[in-house]
Design an enzyme around this catalytic site. Structure first.
Site, PDB file in Angstrom:
ATOM      1  N   GLY A 232      28.333 -96.099  91.707  1.00 33.56           N
ATOM      2  CA  GLY A 232      29.763 -96.110  92.006  1.00 33.56           C
ATOM      3  C   GLY A 232      30.704 -96.003  90.836  1.00 33.56           C
TER       4      GLY A 232
ATOM      5  N   GLU B 195      22.107 -97.853  90.643  1.00 32.62           N
ATOM      6  CA  GLU B 195      21.904 -96.557  91.310  1.00 32.62           C
ATOM      7  C   GLU B 195      23.022 -95.582  90.920  1.00 32.62           C
ATOM      8  OE1 GLU B 195      22.112 -97.713  95.416  1.00 32.62           O
ATOM      9  OE2 GLU B 195      20.276 -98.886  95.344  1.00 32.62           O
ATOM     10  N   PRO B 196      23.203 -95.301  89.639  1.00 31.83           N
ATOM     11  CA  PRO B 196      24.313 -94.436  89.247  1.00 31.83           C
ATOM     12  C   PRO B 196      24.007 -92.970  89.516  1.00 31.83           C
ATOM     13  CG  PRO B 196      23.001 -94.971  87.334  1.00 31.83           C
ATOM     14  CD  PRO B 196      22.382 -95.719  88.495  1.00 31.83           C
ATOM     15  N   GLY B 197      24.979 -92.239  90.016  1.00 31.71           N
ATOM     16  CA  GLY B 197      24.816 -90.800  90.204  1.00 31.71           C
ATOM     17  C   GLY B 197      25.859 -90.062  89.389  1.00 31.71           C
ATOM     18  N   ARG B 198      27.101 -90.190  89.869  1.00 28.73           N
ATOM     19  CA  ARG B 198      28.198 -89.419  89.301  1.00 28.73           C
ATOM     20  C   ARG B 198      28.390 -89.652  87.795  1.00 28.73           C
ATOM     21  NH1 ARG B 198      32.591 -87.921  92.594  1.00 28.73           N
ATOM     22  NH2 ARG B 198      32.031 -89.655  93.964  1.00 28.73           N
TER      23      ARG B 198
ATOM     24  N   TYR C  27      37.437 -83.526  99.960  1.00 24.91           N
ATOM     25  CA  TYR C  27      38.084 -84.782  99.527  1.00 24.91           C
ATOM     26  C   TYR C  27      39.392 -84.543  98.787  1.00 24.91           C
ATOM     27  CZ  TYR C  27      33.032 -85.882  99.649  1.00 24.91           C
ATOM     28  OH  TYR C  27      31.712 -85.995  99.984  1.00 24.91           O
TER      29      TYR C  27
ATOM     30  N   CYS D  82      36.766 -67.110 104.715  1.00 21.02           N
ATOM     31  CA  CYS D  82      37.846 -66.858 105.668  1.00 21.02           C
ATOM     32  C   CYS D  82      38.383 -68.126 106.282  1.00 21.02           C
ATOM     33  CB  CYS D  82      37.331 -65.936 106.758  1.00 21.02           C
ATOM     34  SG  CYS D  82      36.580 -64.496 106.032  1.00 21.02           S
ATOM     35  N   GLU D  83      38.862 -69.040 105.487  1.00 11.56           N
ATOM     36  CA  GLU D  83      39.639 -70.150 106.026  1.00 11.56           C
ATOM     37  C   GLU D  83      40.501 -70.732 104.915  1.00 11.56           C
ATOM     38  OE1 GLU D  83      37.589 -73.960 106.966  1.00 11.56           O
ATOM     39  OE2 GLU D  83      35.817 -72.697 107.079  1.00 11.56           O
TER      40      GLU D  83
ATOM     41  N   TYR E  31      27.399 -83.876  92.972  1.00  7.92           N
ATOM     42  CA  TYR E  31      27.917 -83.507  94.291  1.00  7.92           C
ATOM     43  C   TYR E  31      28.516 -82.097  94.277  1.00  7.92           C
ATOM     44  CZ  TYR E  31      27.306 -88.544  94.571  1.00  7.92           C
ATOM     45  OH  TYR E  31      26.774 -89.808  94.508  1.00  7.92           O
TER      46      TYR E  31
HETATM   47  N1  LLP Z   1      23.661 -95.700  95.908  1.00  4.91           N
HETATM   48  C1  LLP Z   1      24.017 -95.501  97.195  1.00  4.91           C
HETATM   49  C2  LLP Z   1      23.414 -96.341  98.229  1.00  4.91           C
HETATM   50  C3  LLP Z   1      24.964 -94.511  97.522  1.00  4.91           C
HETATM   51  O1  LLP Z   1      25.327 -94.337  98.785  1.00  4.91           O
HETATM   52  C4  LLP Z   1      25.535 -93.718  96.490  1.00  4.91           C
HETATM   53  C5  LLP Z   1      26.503 -92.665  96.789  1.00  4.91           C
HETATM   54  C6  LLP Z   1      25.116 -93.941  95.158  1.00  4.91           C
HETATM   55  C7  LLP Z   1      24.185 -94.955  94.906  1.00  4.91           C
HETATM   56  C8  LLP Z   1      25.635 -93.148  94.005  1.00  4.91           C
HETATM   57  O2  LLP Z   1      26.997 -93.333  93.826  1.00  4.91           O
HETATM   58  P1  LLP Z   1      27.724 -92.748  92.509  1.00  4.91           P
HETATM   59  O3  LLP Z   1      27.218 -93.533  91.325  1.00  4.91           O
HETATM   60  O4  LLP Z   1      27.388 -91.328  92.397  1.00  4.91           O
HETATM   61  O5  LLP Z   1      29.155 -92.976  92.773  1.00  4.91           O
HETATM   62  N2  LLP Z   1      29.951 -86.609  97.950  1.00  4.91           N
HETATM   63  C9  LLP Z   1      30.897 -87.561  97.410  1.00  4.91           C
HETATM   64  C10 LLP Z   1      30.222 -88.817  96.889  1.00  4.91           C
HETATM   65  C11 LLP Z   1      29.387 -89.528  97.933  1.00  4.91           C
HETATM   66  C12 LLP Z   1      28.683 -90.745  97.402  1.00  4.91           C
HETATM   67  C13 LLP Z   1      27.739 -91.304  98.403  1.00  4.91           C
HETATM   68  N3  LLP Z   1      26.930 -92.400  97.961  1.00  4.91           N
HETATM   69  C14 LLP Z   1      31.730 -86.869  96.333  1.00  4.91           C
HETATM   70  O6  LLP Z   1      31.523 -85.699  96.071  1.00  4.91           O
HETATM   71  O7  LLP Z   1      32.616 -87.488  95.758  1.00  4.91           O
END
Ligand code: LLP
Length: 427
Positions: A246, A282-285, A326, A352-353, A381
């Site tokens: 997050g 659980e970092p993604g972004r 978003y 086309c939108e 993402y």
């Molecule tokens: N753990 C869980 C259980 C999650 O649901 C998520 C993201 C993460 C970790 C990773 O979160 P992060 O560190 O990346 O913020 N498609 C959207 C973002 C959806 C996130 C969903 N869950 C976008 O493009 O902004």
């Protein structure tokens, strides 16, 4: 910090990824194309790990959220520096395994795991299955017993805090579908500890994404600590506390997210004195977003006599969905900036939108048909959410390391696209 910088090329300054000019990749692979920097991926992971260990959190499990960027070469790059994987489907487990992530570093999250997925996770021997509801606990208990196994599980709690950010990516309010309440968590944890097919090892939370303020996280984490203490007071063993992902990434238009060091210090402060616990993240972004760009070509500059100027690109909402979905902001940079006064553009794709609009009224340096631009902060993402809408081919992905680059997902051919379908017997 990232590794997309202007360098001096033969014709003037140009944008490069590490040691490779983006124009060189565009020429070799075509556009649109996603380009990822190995150095940025590695740096973001190690900055987070060093911040956490520096703040005194011993041996944290940092499980990269595969949903942010599931490319196997990206996962392999992260696995090589010690990342685990946070997965939400059998497909993501298979990707993590293909990338060499050890099963004991894989955390399986998600509100709707199927029986087959649970069985696959147990066969694989993942570190932890995060349970989001009572029916899911029953399911995992049953499947594990059928397989003669005992599943290592954690209970995902919904801490009921407002994380800020876009409503579509906020997950930690009671009205969202994720996790159980604190009261329920205590009851389920106690029940689980008496079940033959599961072994509860901890609790988990994740309150949302693109969070730029530590306060809601701190509020949630304090509540999580309280839960751990209550469970322990009941004589239950709690070995792991999963604090989710997050943490935001800078998109260069708004508040800068907290530095990893401040995030780590906040956690160390909130958890001070809590012993014998492993923290998981659980970092993604924050790891992947600024490690990738989407390079596209300007097809036309459509200057209406009434005033609006449309920059029509060869990339569209199917390639980068975030602006349409978003209203997300992505910085747009010319790959070879021209001299001259900025102009105001509506940047659009060919679909086309009307939603196929990346941005309106954006001031950009002068651009002409044939020029390349880069959407910044597109490594998370981005390709992950792309589709073939309008029967456009999926965008290829390129990984850069130093002065080398490799196509790590080739652009499919139209034959590949058509070969995925088959006719019906009556046609
Ligand atoms: N753990 C869980 C259980 C999650 O649901 C998520 C993201 C993460 C970790 C990773 O979160 P992060 O560190 O990346 O913020 N498609 C959207 C973002 C959806 C996130 C969903 N869950 C976008 O493009 O902004």
């Amino acid at each position: 910090m990232n590794h997309f910088e202007l360098v001096q090329g033969s014709g003037g300054p140009e944008l490069a990824c590490e040691g490779v000019p983006l124009a060189k990749i565009a020429e070799a692979v075509g556009t649109p194309v996603y380009v990822y920097s190995s150095a940025t991926l590695e740096r973001h992971f190690t900055v987070l790990r060093d911040a956490l260990t520096g703040a005194g959190l011993k041996d944290p499990l940092i499980a990269f959220a595969v949903k942010a960027n599931p490319n196997v070469a990206v996962l392999r790059t992260l696995a090589a520096v010690g990342a685990g994987a946070d997965v939400v489907s059998e497909g993501e487990i298979r990707r993590a395994l293909a990338a060499g992530v050890p099963p004991d570093r894989i955390v399986f999250s998600g509100v709707g795991k199927t029986e087959a997925e649970v069985a696959f996770a147990l066969e694989t021997g993942v570190a932890e299955i995060n349970l989001e509801s009572e029916p899911e606990l029953a399911l995992v208990n049953r499947v594990a017993q059928q397989m003669g196994k005992r599943a290592t599980v954690a209970i995902r709690v919904n801490p009921d805090v407002e994380a800020g950010g876009h409503a579509k990516i906020s997950t930690g309010k009671a009205e969202n579908k994720f996790g159980v309440s604190f009261g329920e968590a205590e009851r389920l944890y106690a029940n689980a500890s008496n079940m033959a097919g599961v072994r509860p090892v901890g609790v988990a939370c994740h309150i949302g994404s693109q969070i730029t303020d530590l306060a809601p996280m701190e509020a949630a984490f304090k509540k999580m600590r309280g839960l751990v203490e209550r469970l322990r007071a009941e004589g239950l063993s709690v070995e792991r506390l999963d604090l989710g992902g997050g943490l935001g990434a800078p998109y260069f238009n708004s508040a800068t997210p907290p530095a990893p060091a401040d995030y780590a210090a906040m956690i160390a402060r909130t958890m001070a004195g809590l012993t014998d616990i492993q923290f998981a993240f659980e970092p993604g972004r924050m790891i992947a977003a600024n490690a990738g760009v989407l390079v596209a070509k300007v097809l036309h500059v459509n200057a209406r006599p009434e005033g609006r100027k449309f920059l029509v690109l060869d990339a569209a909402m199917n390639d980068l969905l975030r602006p349409a979905m978003y209203d997300a902001f992505h910085d747009i940079r010319p790959v070879k900036p021209r001299e001259g006064d900025p102009a105001t553009y509506d940047v659009v794709g060919p679909i086309c939108e009307t939603g196929d609009t990346f941005t309106r009224d954006r001031a950009l340096p002068p651009l002409e048909a044939g020029d390349l631009i880069a959407f910044m902060t597109a490594g998370a993402y981005g390709a992950a959410m792309s589709s073939e809408y309008n029967s456009r081919l999926l965008v290829p992905e390129v990984l850069v390391k130093g002065d080398q680059f490799a196509v790590v997902r080739p652009r499919p051919t139209y034959d590949d696209m058509l070969a995925k379908e088959q006719s019906a017997p009556w046609l």
